[in-house]
Enzyme design. Structure first.
Site, PDB file in Angstrom:
ATOM      1  N   VAL A  41       0.805  -1.221   0.000  1.00 22.22           N
ATOM      2  CA  VAL A  41       0.000   0.000   0.000  1.00 22.22           C
ATOM      3  C   VAL A  41       0.837   1.269   0.000  1.00 22.22           C
ATOM      4  CG1 VAL A  41      -1.980  -1.112   1.103  1.00 22.22           C
ATOM      5  CG2 VAL A  41      -0.264   0.043   2.534  1.00 22.22           C
ATOM      6  N   ASN A  75      -7.489  -0.792   5.240  1.00 21.32           N
ATOM      7  CA  ASN A  75      -7.278  -1.393   6.548  1.00 21.32           C
ATOM      8  C   ASN A  75      -5.806  -1.612   6.889  1.00 21.32           C
ATOM      9  OD1 ASN A  75      -7.879  -3.401   8.893  1.00 21.32           O
ATOM     10  ND2 ASN A  75      -6.716  -4.617   7.425  1.00 21.32           N
ATOM     11  N   SER A  96      -8.331   5.045  14.388  1.00 26.25           N
ATOM     12  CA  SER A  96      -8.110   4.363  15.661  1.00 26.25           C
ATOM     13  C   SER A  96      -8.420   5.314  16.806  1.00 26.25           C
ATOM     14  CB  SER A  96      -6.651   3.909  15.761  1.00 26.25           C
ATOM     15  OG  SER A  96      -6.332   3.479  17.065  1.00 26.25           O
ATOM     16  N   TYR A 102       2.164   6.440  14.976  1.00 30.09           N
ATOM     17  CA  TYR A 102       0.877   5.783  14.736  1.00 30.09           C
ATOM     18  C   TYR A 102      -0.290   6.742  14.998  1.00 30.09           C
ATOM     19  CZ  TYR A 102      -2.625   2.018  15.011  1.00 30.09           C
ATOM     20  OH  TYR A 102      -3.712   1.193  14.813  1.00 30.09           O
ATOM     21  N   ALA A 103      -0.229   7.464  16.119  1.00 29.85           N
ATOM     22  CA  ALA A 103      -1.300   8.398  16.451  1.00 29.85           C
ATOM     23  C   ALA A 103      -1.412   9.502  15.407  1.00 29.85           C
ATOM     24  CB  ALA A 103      -1.062   9.004  17.835  1.00 29.85           C
ATOM     25  N   LYS A 114      -3.098   8.016  12.305  1.00 25.44           N
ATOM     26  CA  LYS A 114      -4.525   7.756  12.493  1.00 25.44           C
ATOM     27  C   LYS A 114      -5.316   9.056  12.613  1.00 25.44           C
ATOM     28  CE  LYS A 114      -4.268   3.308  12.257  1.00 25.44           C
ATOM     29  NZ  LYS A 114      -4.864   2.578  11.114  1.00 25.44           N
TER      30      LYS A 114
END
Length: 245
Positions: free
Chosen positions: A64, A90, A141, A153-154, A157
């Site tokens: 991706v 996803n 998330s 990651y935060a 998201k």
């Protein structure tokens, strides 16, 4: 659910976890599922579970984070099906470290897969949807609000929230709906790798006092893809057991 039978839906990161559960749920609803993953053997296993004959499920090798890989996937889908009705962005990874210990490589990899990957996916499928309409569901998330050791990651998201709302605004005129699911703690391989004592601490902030199962997240994704959600776009649906900041 209404309107999923016979629809062509591509699910990224669908060799395991939420992606696998989503592929299986959509197949149960009568959709034709394109099982896309870098783990092609895992993807083939999921597709075979759906339909060994290959009529209701096909596999695509997809990185991706690569524009070329997305272009190849879109071309394959167009050649086989003439277009696409749904995309579930996803695929995701974690590389958790506190701010001062996180390397630039950790940052770039998570942003490239989790955020850039969804952006590339939207760019790849929107032209295939423009003449017929379609639905995109992005996986955000609860970590979008910030999470210890997850600045990469935060951020990814949280970025997916902005991406979701922007693409929804830009392509509503093409009858393309774009929404996001924001799961809470879900028993995926990523979460199962976390020490049990850490996971027990997480449960204290979840009113239902348990983790979600991937199938429960898949149910919400299926709803947003279906005609039952035909007037919902640009929204972020929390599926989190009641947790809130």
């Amino acid at each position: 659910m209404r309107g999923l039978h016979g629809k062509i839906v591509l699910v990224t990161g669908s060799a395991q976890g939420i992606g696998k559960a989503t592929a299986l749920r959509l197949a149960d609803e009568g959709a034709v599922v394109i099982v896309a993953d870098r783990n092609i053997e895992g993807a083939r296993s999921v597709a075979d579970e759906i339909d060994p004959a290959g009529e209701r499920a096909r596999t695509i090798l997809l990185d991706v984070s690569s524009r070329e890989s997305w272009q190849q996937a879109a071309a394959t889908v167009k050649d086989i099906y003439g277009g696409i009705d749904g995309l579930v962005n996803n695929a995701g990874i974690t590389r958790d470290k506190s701010l001062l210990k996180m390397s630039e490589e950790d940052w770039d990899l998570v942003i490239d897969v989790n955020l850039k990957g969804a952006w590339l996916g939207c760019q790849a499928v929107v032209p295939l949807m423009a003449a017929r309409g379609g639905v995109i569901v992005n996986l955000s998330s609860e970590s979008r609000w910030g999470a210890f050791g997850q600045s990469n990651y935060a951020s990814a998201k949280a970025g997916l929230v902005g991406l979701t709302r922007t693409v929804a605004l830009e392509h509503a005129r093409h009858n393309i709906r774009v929404n996001a699911i924001a799961p809470g703690t879900t028993m995926t391989p990523m979460v199962e790798a976390v020490p049990e004592e850490v996971r027990k601490g997480w449960l204290e902030n979840i009113p239902l006092r348990r983790e979600a199962q991937p199938s429960e997240i898949a149910s919400a994704i299926a709803f947003l893809l279906s005609d039952d959600a035909s007037y919902i776009t640009g929204q972020i649906l929390g599926v989190n057991g009641g947790s809130a900041l």
